[in-house]
Motif scaffolding. Structure first.
Motif, mmCIF file in Angstrom:
data_model
loop_
_atom_site.group_PDB
_atom_site.id
_atom_site.type_symbol
_atom_site.label_atom_id
_atom_site.label_comp_id
_atom_site.label_asym_id
_atom_site.label_seq_id
_atom_site.Cartn_x
_atom_site.Cartn_y
_atom_site.Cartn_z
ATOM 1 N N LEU A 118 0.824 -1.206 0.000
ATOM 2 C CA LEU A 118 0.000 0.000 0.000
ATOM 3 C C LEU A 118 0.857 1.254 0.000
ATOM 4 C CD1 LEU A 118 -2.819 -1.010 2.519
ATOM 5 C CD2 LEU A 118 -3.069 -0.609 0.066
ATOM 6 N N GLY A 119 1.981 1.197 0.733
ATOM 7 C CA GLY A 119 2.857 2.364 0.778
ATOM 8 C C GLY A 119 3.460 2.665 -0.577
ATOM 9 N N ILE A 120 4.034 1.627 -1.223
ATOM 10 C CA ILE A 120 4.661 1.830 -2.526
ATOM 11 C C ILE A 120 3.630 2.249 -3.570
ATOM 12 C CG2 ILE A 120 5.898 0.690 -4.408
ATOM 13 C CD1 ILE A 120 7.220 -1.094 -2.276
ATOM 14 N N GLY A 121 2.571 1.443 -3.704
ATOM 15 C CA GLY A 121 1.557 1.747 -4.711
ATOM 16 C C GLY A 121 0.824 3.037 -4.432
ATOM 17 N N GLY A 122 0.462 3.239 -3.151
ATOM 18 C CA GLY A 122 -0.294 4.436 -2.806
ATOM 19 C C GLY A 122 0.475 5.716 -3.067
ATOM 20 N N VAL A 123 1.763 5.722 -2.711
ATOM 21 C CA VAL A 123 2.581 6.924 -2.921
ATOM 22 C C VAL A 123 2.684 7.258 -4.405
ATOM 23 C CG1 VAL A 123 4.932 7.825 -2.804
ATOM 24 C CG2 VAL A 123 3.905 6.781 -0.788
ATOM 25 N N PHE A 124 2.983 6.240 -5.218
ATOM 26 C CA PHE A 124 3.158 6.501 -6.642
ATOM 27 C C PHE A 124 1.838 6.876 -7.315
ATOM 28 C CE2 PHE A 124 7.203 4.251 -6.064
ATOM 29 C CZ PHE A 124 8.037 5.059 -6.822
ATOM 30 N N VAL A 125 0.754 6.200 -6.942
ATOM 31 C CA VAL A 125 -0.548 6.562 -7.506
ATOM 32 C C VAL A 125 -0.915 7.983 -7.103
ATOM 33 C CG1 VAL A 125 -3.022 6.084 -7.369
ATOM 34 C CG2 VAL A 125 -1.415 4.216 -7.717
ATOM 35 N N TRP A 126 -0.635 8.324 -5.843
ATOM 36 C CA TRP A 126 -0.923 9.669 -5.375
ATOM 37 C C TRP A 126 -0.106 10.698 -6.136
ATOM 38 C CZ3 TRP A 126 -4.121 12.758 -2.978
ATOM 39 C CH2 TRP A 126 -3.678 13.976 -2.485
#
Length: 228
Positions: A118-126
């Protein structure tokens, strides 16, 4: 680009699934432990990988051996060391060493992986979403408050400074001669993942520029179709 965004969203989806799994495992373990009773056990064997075998006696004084569900190097306990145990009265072979690691290892592991995904994907998506939102907001603001220029359309080119999955995006190039300084300004549009050349008509294209910050500008790309 779409493949990259899809990959980033997959990180988020996998993270959510892992988090849900961690919560389910945690809830099941809480329910299971609520029916167990404590006992005193002893480490009677230990493998090279740090897997423990524990023996304890039930309230009926029946000896039971079970393997620890977590192997650790170095081992959490020494051979013949006494350890607290929880076991099911209905099935004494269903037992755990009564510590955080052995009771909650799978929930903690899945929860940690979930936070990582969630951290990796969420940061990049954000970041991708935020950058897109900022670019659109800047373009709308420039269209309302910026200076409109009728720039000479030079065509479209590949931006080789960006490479995603072996592909370079396209961008529109325009130029404008500043009559006050007799200098030529080059303008580059946002990136496209298709060749916009066939859809560029005419010799000029509209550009909006911030008079106070000339490095802030946008090219009118509303004339182009959207990528399906």
């Amino acid at each position: 680009m779409k493949k990259t965004k899809a990959a980033l969203w997959m990180f988020v989806i996998v993270g959510v699934l892992l988090l849900v799994s961690a919560v389910v495992v945690y809830s099941q373990r809480v329910t299971e432990l609520s029916t167990m009773i404590p006992a005193d056990g002893t480490v009677v064997a230990m493998s090279d990988k740090g897997c423990l075998t524990v023996q304890f006696k039930t309230f009926e004084n029946r000896p039971v051996q079970f393997g620890g569900n977590v192997c650790q190097r170095p081992p959490a306990y020494d051979l013949e060391e006494r350890v607290p145990v929880l076991y099911s009265p209905q099935n004494p072979n269903n037992a755990y060493i009564d510590d955080i690691t052995h009771k909650w290892f799978f929930s903690i592991a899945m929860g940690g992986m979930a936070l990582g995904f969630l951290g990796i994907g969420g940061v990049f998506v954000w970041v991708v979403t935020l950058n897109g939102w900022r670019a659109e907001r800047r373009m709308n603001r420039l269209k309302m408050t910026g200076r409109q220029l009728n720039a000479l359309l030079m065509g479209a080119e590949r931006d080789e400074t960006i490479n995603l999955n072996g592909q370079n995006p396209w961008r529109i190039v325009a130029q404008w001669l500043d009559p006050n300084t007799n200098q030529v300004r080059l303008f580059y549009s946002k990136h496209f993942w298709f060749d916009p050349s066939p859809y560029l008509t005419g010799k000029h294209i509209q550009v909006w520029i911030d008079p106070q910050r000339p490095q802030h500008y946008c090219i009118d790309t509303d004339i182009l179709p959207k990528l399906a």
